[in-house]
Design an enzyme around this catalytic site. Structure first.
Site, PDB file in Angstrom:
ATOM      1  N   HIS A 115      -7.570 -13.677 -24.544  1.00  0.00           N
ATOM      2  CA  HIS A 115      -7.817 -13.149 -25.891  1.00  0.00           C
ATOM      3  C   HIS A 115      -7.507 -14.274 -26.889  1.00  0.00           C
ATOM      4  CE1 HIS A 115      -7.989  -9.295 -28.454  1.00  0.00           C
ATOM      5  NE2 HIS A 115      -7.945 -10.308 -29.304  1.00  0.00           N
ATOM      6  N   ASN A 158     -12.096 -11.613 -24.244  1.00  0.00           N
ATOM      7  CA  ASN A 158     -12.243 -10.860 -25.483  1.00  0.00           C
ATOM      8  C   ASN A 158     -13.130 -11.652 -26.441  1.00  0.00           C
ATOM      9  OD1 ASN A 158     -11.351  -8.699 -27.469  1.00  0.00           O
ATOM     10  ND2 ASN A 158     -10.798 -10.551 -28.591  1.00  0.00           N
ATOM     11  N   GLU A 159     -14.253 -11.082 -26.817  1.00  0.00           N
ATOM     12  CA  GLU A 159     -15.088 -11.560 -27.925  1.00  0.00           C
ATOM     13  C   GLU A 159     -15.504 -13.028 -27.848  1.00  0.00           C
ATOM     14  OE1 GLU A 159     -13.479 -10.610 -31.723  1.00  0.00           O
ATOM     15  OE2 GLU A 159     -13.795  -8.478 -31.458  1.00  0.00           O
ATOM     16  N   GLU A 373     -12.204  -1.902 -29.204  1.00  0.00           N
ATOM     17  CA  GLU A 373     -11.565  -2.069 -30.517  1.00  0.00           C
ATOM     18  C   GLU A 373     -12.411  -1.404 -31.587  1.00  0.00           C
ATOM     19  OE1 GLU A 373     -10.431  -6.039 -31.880  1.00  0.00           O
ATOM     20  OE2 GLU A 373      -9.898  -6.592 -29.821  1.00  0.00           O
ATOM     21  N   TRP A 427      -5.165 -13.105 -36.919  1.00  0.00           N
ATOM     22  CA  TRP A 427      -5.415 -14.539 -36.766  1.00  0.00           C
ATOM     23  C   TRP A 427      -5.647 -15.296 -38.067  1.00  0.00           C
ATOM     24  CZ3 TRP A 427      -4.739 -15.730 -31.737  1.00  0.00           C
ATOM     25  CH2 TRP A 427      -4.934 -14.711 -30.802  1.00  0.00           C
ATOM     26  N   LYS A 433      -2.858  -7.558 -43.556  1.00  0.00           N
ATOM     27  CA  LYS A 433      -3.997  -6.751 -43.105  1.00  0.00           C
ATOM     28  C   LYS A 433      -3.497  -5.912 -41.930  1.00  0.00           C
ATOM     29  CE  LYS A 433      -8.937  -7.172 -42.059  1.00  0.00           C
ATOM     30  NZ  LYS A 433     -10.028  -8.022 -41.565  1.00  0.00           N
TER      31      LYS A 433
HETATM   32  C1  BGP Z   1     -11.144  -8.719 -33.258  1.00  0.00           C
HETATM   33  C2  BGP Z   1     -10.111  -9.339 -32.374  1.00  0.00           C
HETATM   34  C3  BGP Z   1      -8.712  -8.897 -32.609  1.00  0.00           C
HETATM   35  C4  BGP Z   1      -8.377  -8.488 -34.025  1.00  0.00           C
HETATM   36  C5  BGP Z   1      -9.489  -7.733 -34.710  1.00  0.00           C
HETATM   37  C6  BGP Z   1      -9.308  -7.550 -36.185  1.00  0.00           C
HETATM   38  O1  BGP Z   1     -12.105  -9.673 -33.533  1.00  0.00           O
HETATM   39  O2  BGP Z   1     -10.385  -9.110 -31.025  1.00  0.00           O
HETATM   40  O3  BGP Z   1      -7.877  -9.857 -32.064  1.00  0.00           O
HETATM   41  O4  BGP Z   1      -7.818  -9.483 -34.741  1.00  0.00           O
HETATM   42  O5  BGP Z   1     -10.744  -8.326 -34.514  1.00  0.00           O
HETATM   43  O6  BGP Z   1      -9.672  -8.717 -36.852  1.00  0.00           O
HETATM   44  P1  BGP Z   1      -8.865  -9.305 -38.045  1.00  0.00           P
HETATM   45  O7  BGP Z   1      -7.471  -9.435 -37.535  1.00  0.00           O
HETATM   46  O8  BGP Z   1      -9.502 -10.604 -38.363  1.00  0.00           O
HETATM   47  O9  BGP Z   1      -8.986  -8.328 -39.139  1.00  0.00           O
END
Ligand code: BGP
Length: 466
Positions: A115, A158-159, A373, A427, A433
């Site tokens: 991830h 993940n993604e 998610e 991140w 947030k």
């Molecule tokens: C997805 C990721 C997560 C999480 C989520 C929310 O892209 O898998 O790790 O961070 O998004 O995104 P953000 O934290 O940028 O709002």
């Protein structure tokens, strides 16, 4: 009131780097993020939600609030601090303790192997642009399959699309490179090859349980009916959605997908290298995915755009500051009258319904789907231990309703993981947030159930979207 099937899983999602904290504890090896965040100086990944120490409390909260499964990831560098070589027993023991706690509370773990946290030792040599990383990933996965026999639900990555574009288009993830389409396409492809290699290994060794991949699939719509806007939408969709679904379920890229990719590459002076052997591996794997994990938060309306790439990533929650115009693809615009969050994420549950229906139609052997998610980033207000997060409940409700409708219309969706179980570190946004069902006071690490946690418990117990 819409219903969900009786056996529908209602879970909560986390990720190692965003929840655990303790980035320098327990023999953990470094990841590129450590240095990147330190240099950036905006926020630190420590202590995050201190899941490294608080996991018994969080898993207990799952049990108490009807969260019957937890999605978490293993930090590769807790197992192999340098990505390959010596095993760090302390890290191995830590994850065994988590899985034992899950078993004690009757919570099913869904485990992601990667991830966003490639070991720094491998990252510095090119991350997934370097084919040695593919091999290292498969070896790490094999170690986990042999070691963590308590786990029955695995995801490889993940993604993949956000990895590629955040690293090499927006530059908001390390190594902070902008507009490098050669790296974007190669990263997407190489990670899909690594996924395929891992699935093949899993199936050929008959490991117990199921395995899939988690894709971020954000539905694209043309901003208008004009031919130009429809074409821009086709290009954006091909790169962000189709390319990965083709790789996952066809084992090759369809002619139409490649037409779009070639056009994008041409406009951006990019090239790619796909080896014949890659497609053999991918083809074999394409019939072996037990499930598809979908992360879906928002969708995009795309307009034709002729200029140079101009992007502003809203990582602060200042509504209306996002700019996304990409050379050779298009511009993502705000659509009048549609709601969006403070981070400019469009709330449009039709996008969830449409992506689910499309998978059923375009990739009929998809087997089953988990929404791995979905959730709402929000500046929660904390008043005397009470968090009334009504907008989040409204968001979750409309998205769960869209899923329920898709199930009624024949899509095999088996479960939903709310992002996130507890507040954690984001991140590119840090700590304001918040997504959690449980509010985390990051100073004391105390957890407080939000109003949404009580609501989610009710949905889980009644399988009714109230
Ligand atoms: C997805 C990721 C997560 C999480 C989520 C929310 O892209 O898998 O790790 O961070 O998004 O995104 P953000 O934290 O940028 O709002």
């Amino acid at each position: 009131m819409l219903k969900l099937p009786d056996d529908f899983i209602l879970g909560g999602a986390t990720a190692a780097y965003q929840a655990e904290g303790a980035t320098k504890e327990g023999g953990k090896g470094p990841v590129a993020w450590d240095e990147f965040l330190e240099k950036q100086g905006r926020f630190s990944p420590d202590p995050a939600s201190d899941f490294y120490h608080q996991y018994p409390e969080d898993i207990k909260l799952c049990e108490k609030f009807g969260v019957d499964s937890i999605r978490l990831s293993i930090a590769w560098t807790r197992i192999f601090p340098d990505g390959v070589g010596e095993v760090n027993q302390e890290g191995v023991d830590y994850y065994h303790r988590i899985f034992a706690e899950c078993q004690k509370r009757n919570i099913t773990p869904f485990v992601t192997l990667h991830h966003f946290d490639t070991p720094k030792a491998l990252f510095d040599k090119g991350d997934f642009l370097n084919r040695d990383t593919l091999e290292a990933f498969v070896n790490y996965a094999e170690f986990c399959f042999n070691e963590f026999t308590e786990v029955r639900n695995w995801s490889t990555f993940n993604e993949i699309y956000p990895v590629a574009t955040n690293q090499y288009l927006l530059g908001v993830f390390p190594p902070s490179i902008k507009s490098d389409f050669t790296s974007i396409i190669q990263c997407l492809h190489n990670m899909m090859v690594a996924h395929a290699m891992t699935i093949n290994l899993f199936k050929e060794n008959n490991y117990p349980g199921e395995i899939g991949v988690v894709h971020s699939l954000e539905t694209k719509y043309p901003a208008s009916d004009s031919e130009e806007d429809r074409h821009a939408c086709f290009l954006d969709d091909a790169l962000s959605v189709r390319f990965l679904l083709d790789a996952t379920y066809l084992g090759y890229y369809s002619e139409e997908t490649m037409r779009a990719i070639d056009e994008i590459c041409k406009k951006n002076g990019a090239t790619y290298e796909f080896l014949d052997n890659d497609f053999e591996v991918m083809k074999k794997a394409s019939k072996r995915n037990d499930y598809l994990g979908i992360n879906h938060y928002q969708c995009h309306f795309v307009k034709a755009y002729d200029g140079e790439t101009m992007i502003h990533h809203n990582g602060t929650g200042d509504k209306g500051t996002s700019v996304y115009k990409v050379k050779g693809i298009g511009e993502r615009i705000y659509k009048e009258g549609l709601k969006r969050t403070d981070w400019d994420w469009l709330i449009y549950p039709e996008g969830m319904y449409d992506i689910l229906m499309r998978i059923k139609q375009d990739y009929p052997h998809y087997n089953k789907i988990f929404i791995t998610e979905n959730g709402m980033g929000y500046k929660d207000e904390f008043e005397d231990g009470v968090i009334m997060d009504k907008p989040r409940i409204e968001y979750l409700k409309v998205y769960l309703e869209a899923i329920s409708k898709a199930i009624t219309d024949g899509v095999n969706v088996k479960g939903y993981f709310l992002w996130s179980l507890m507040d954690l570190f984001s991140w590119t946004n840090g700590y304001n947030k918040r997504y959690g069902l449980f509010y985390v006071d990051f100073e004391t690490q105390k957890r407080y159930p939000k109003e949404s946690a009580y609501w989610y418990k009710m949905v889980s117990e009644t399988k009714t979207i109230i």
